[in-house]
Motif scaffolding. Structure first.
Motif, PDB file in Angstrom:
ATOM      1  N   ASP A 130       0.835  -1.194   0.000  1.00 23.41           N
ATOM      2  CA  ASP A 130       0.000   0.000   0.000  1.00 23.41           C
ATOM      3  C   ASP A 130       0.874   1.249   0.000  1.00 23.41           C
ATOM      4  N   GLU A 131       0.200   2.376  -0.063  1.00 20.93           N
ATOM      5  CA  GLU A 131       0.900   3.659  -0.012  1.00 20.93           C
ATOM      6  C   GLU A 131       1.198   4.024   1.439  1.00 20.93           C
ATOM      7  N   LEU A 132       2.369   4.556   1.672  1.00 21.04           N
ATOM      8  CA  LEU A 132       2.743   5.021   3.005  1.00 21.04           C
ATOM      9  C   LEU A 132       2.064   6.366   3.238  1.00 21.04           C
ATOM     10  N   LYS A 133       0.969   6.313   3.963  1.00 20.21           N
ATOM     11  CA  LYS A 133       0.128   7.501   4.129  1.00 20.21           C
ATOM     12  C   LYS A 133       0.703   8.435   5.195  1.00 20.21           C
ATOM     13  N   PRO A 160      -7.053   3.110  13.455  1.00 17.30           N
ATOM     14  CA  PRO A 160      -6.203   1.914  13.531  1.00 17.30           C
ATOM     15  C   PRO A 160      -6.356   1.052  12.291  1.00 17.30           C
ATOM     16  N   GLN A 161      -5.254   0.446  11.866  1.00 19.72           N
ATOM     17  CA  GLN A 161      -5.268  -0.425  10.703  1.00 19.72           C
ATOM     18  C   GLN A 161      -5.384  -1.875  11.138  1.00 19.72           C
ATOM     19  N   GLY A 162      -5.975  -2.685  10.270  1.00 20.86           N
ATOM     20  CA  GLY A 162      -6.129  -4.100  10.578  1.00 20.86           C
ATOM     21  C   GLY A 162      -7.370  -4.352  11.414  1.00 20.86           C
ATOM     22  N   VAL A 163      -7.387  -5.516  12.065  1.00 21.79           N
ATOM     23  CA  VAL A 163      -8.540  -5.943  12.841  1.00 21.79           C
ATOM     24  C   VAL A 163      -8.491  -5.323  14.227  1.00 21.79           C
ATOM     25  N   GLY A 255       3.847 -14.081  -0.424  1.00 25.04           N
ATOM     26  CA  GLY A 255       2.447 -14.008  -0.030  1.00 25.04           C
ATOM     27  C   GLY A 255       1.539 -13.439  -1.094  1.00 25.04           C
ATOM     28  N   GLN A 256       0.242 -13.633  -0.884  1.00 29.92           N
ATOM     29  CA  GLN A 256      -0.773 -13.083  -1.786  1.00 29.92           C
ATOM     30  C   GLN A 256      -0.801 -11.568  -1.647  1.00 29.92           C
ATOM     31  N   LYS A 261      -6.684  -2.275   2.783  1.00 32.76           N
ATOM     32  CA  LYS A 261      -8.144  -2.354   2.868  1.00 32.76           C
ATOM     33  C   LYS A 261      -8.621  -3.773   2.614  1.00 32.76           C
ATOM     34  N   GLU A 262      -8.053  -4.427   1.592  1.00 34.24           N
ATOM     35  CA  GLU A 262      -8.450  -5.795   1.270  1.00 34.24           C
ATOM     36  C   GLU A 262      -8.074  -6.752   2.399  1.00 34.24           C
ATOM     37  N   TYR A 263      -6.890  -6.561   2.966  1.00 37.04           N
ATOM     38  CA  TYR A 263      -6.460  -7.439   4.060  1.00 37.04           C
ATOM     39  C   TYR A 263      -7.357  -7.260   5.287  1.00 37.04           C
ATOM     40  N   THR A 264      -7.721  -6.032   5.576  1.00 36.38           N
ATOM     41  CA  THR A 264      -8.614  -5.777   6.703  1.00 36.38           C
ATOM     42  C   THR A 264      -9.969  -6.451   6.489  1.00 36.38           C
ATOM     43  N   GLU A 265     -10.480  -6.393   5.254  1.00 39.36           N
ATOM     44  CA  GLU A 265     -11.763  -7.028   4.947  1.00 39.36           C
ATOM     45  C   GLU A 265     -11.678  -8.541   5.109  1.00 39.36           C
TER      46      GLU A 265
END
Length: 290
Positions: A130-133, A160-163, A255-256, A261-265
């Motif tokens: 991802d982009e480093l925001k 927060p990012q992730g779960v 890894g895939q 966003k996709e990983y969080t989903e």
């Protein structure tokens, strides 16, 4: 990011002008200790005895308390968890919570704004790309000393990012909240809470003028030595500048490939499924012993 206070700006000019840290082959290594606390009441633990809570906290200690090493240069960094040998007689993590969600190296490039994370979730490898925001830091003039370094305070409000595991509370806690509020449908209790914003306090040192830091944190005019975010504290315990043996900063590649966003989903969906399964077993077999 707001303009730097005059005090910090002057200090930076003095440090950078008289420093050789920006040599072409400059590299540094910083060791960090991370500790997270957890409120078990948010996971259906209201009926647990204090002794039982202490047992669970002790079992989760290896997941909640970790040590990391940040290797950095002018533009790049890699943040890795230190490997540890299992204690003699300790139970393996197979099938346990810690083995289901494993965070690998985090790579950041502040020039290209590239962010790469090596993540493992229930045995499957993911490459989060991802982009480093940018983080909207609010600069302050408050200082404190960490080791031999003078650090300045900065604050930010981030999502927060992730779960967010606090969103997946146990069924007892969900029912008690429904009973107390009285107006929510039972299906609402099974939905994860909306992600909340968290307050972050960081302490950085202009004496090491690189805008790197542990984990996802970066973007300050000096190495970040301490972070306090919600229930997690990350503290630098050792710094080595220009070590004799340089380490190649390599990007994670396995890894895939997914976005954050996709990983969080993906992880959120899996955690929802687990919560429903846990709730179903609790409702169906809660009186098996009687």
């Amino acid at each position: 990011m707001k303009k730097l206070p005059l005090k910090i700006a002057l200090l930076l000019i003095v440090l950078i002008s008289g420093s050789n840290l920006f040599a072409q082959d400059f590299q540094g290594k910083a060791s960090y200790m991370s500790k997270t606390t957890m409120d078990l009441d948010q996971f259906g633990g209201q009926d647990m005895t204090p002794e039982r809570k202490n047992q669970i906290q002790e079992r989760m200690k290896s997941f909640l308390e970790k040590e990391y090493t940040l290797t950095f240069n002018k533009l790049e960094s890699i943040y890795k968890e230190d490997e540890k040998l299992a204690a003699p007689g300790a139970r393996g993590g197979r099938g346990g919570f810690g083995s289901s969600l494993t965070g690998g190296p985090i790579y950041k490039n502040v020039q290209t704004k590239e962010l790469l994370k090596d993540e493992e979730f229930f045995g499957k490898q993911f490459l989060v790309k991802d982009e480093l925001k940018a983080i909207e830091w609010q600069m302050g003039t408050e200082t404190k000393t960490i080791g031999q370094y003078t650090c300045f305070k900065a604050t930010a409000t981030i999502e927060p990012q992730g779960v967010d595991f606090r969103s997946f509370r146990g069924p007892r806690g969900a029912r008690s909240r429904n009973n107390s509020e009285g107006a929510k449908d039972s299906t609402d209790a099974n939905k994860p809470a909306e992600p909340k914003m968290i307050e972050v306090v960081a302490w950085y040192t202009p004496q090491i003028p690189v805008n790197q830091g542990p984990g996802n944190y970066w973007g300050l005019p000096g190495l970040i030595l301490e972070v306090n975010a919600d229930r997690t504290t990350i503290l630098c315990t050792k710094i080595v500048l220009n070590p004799k043996e340089k380490e190649t900063i390599e990007k994670p590649k396995k890894g895939q490939e997914v976005t954050q966003k996709e990983y969080t989903e993906i992880t959120t969906k899996k955690m929802e499924e687990m919560r429903e399964m846990y709730g179903g077993r609790n409702r169906g077999g809660g009186r098996r012993r009687n």
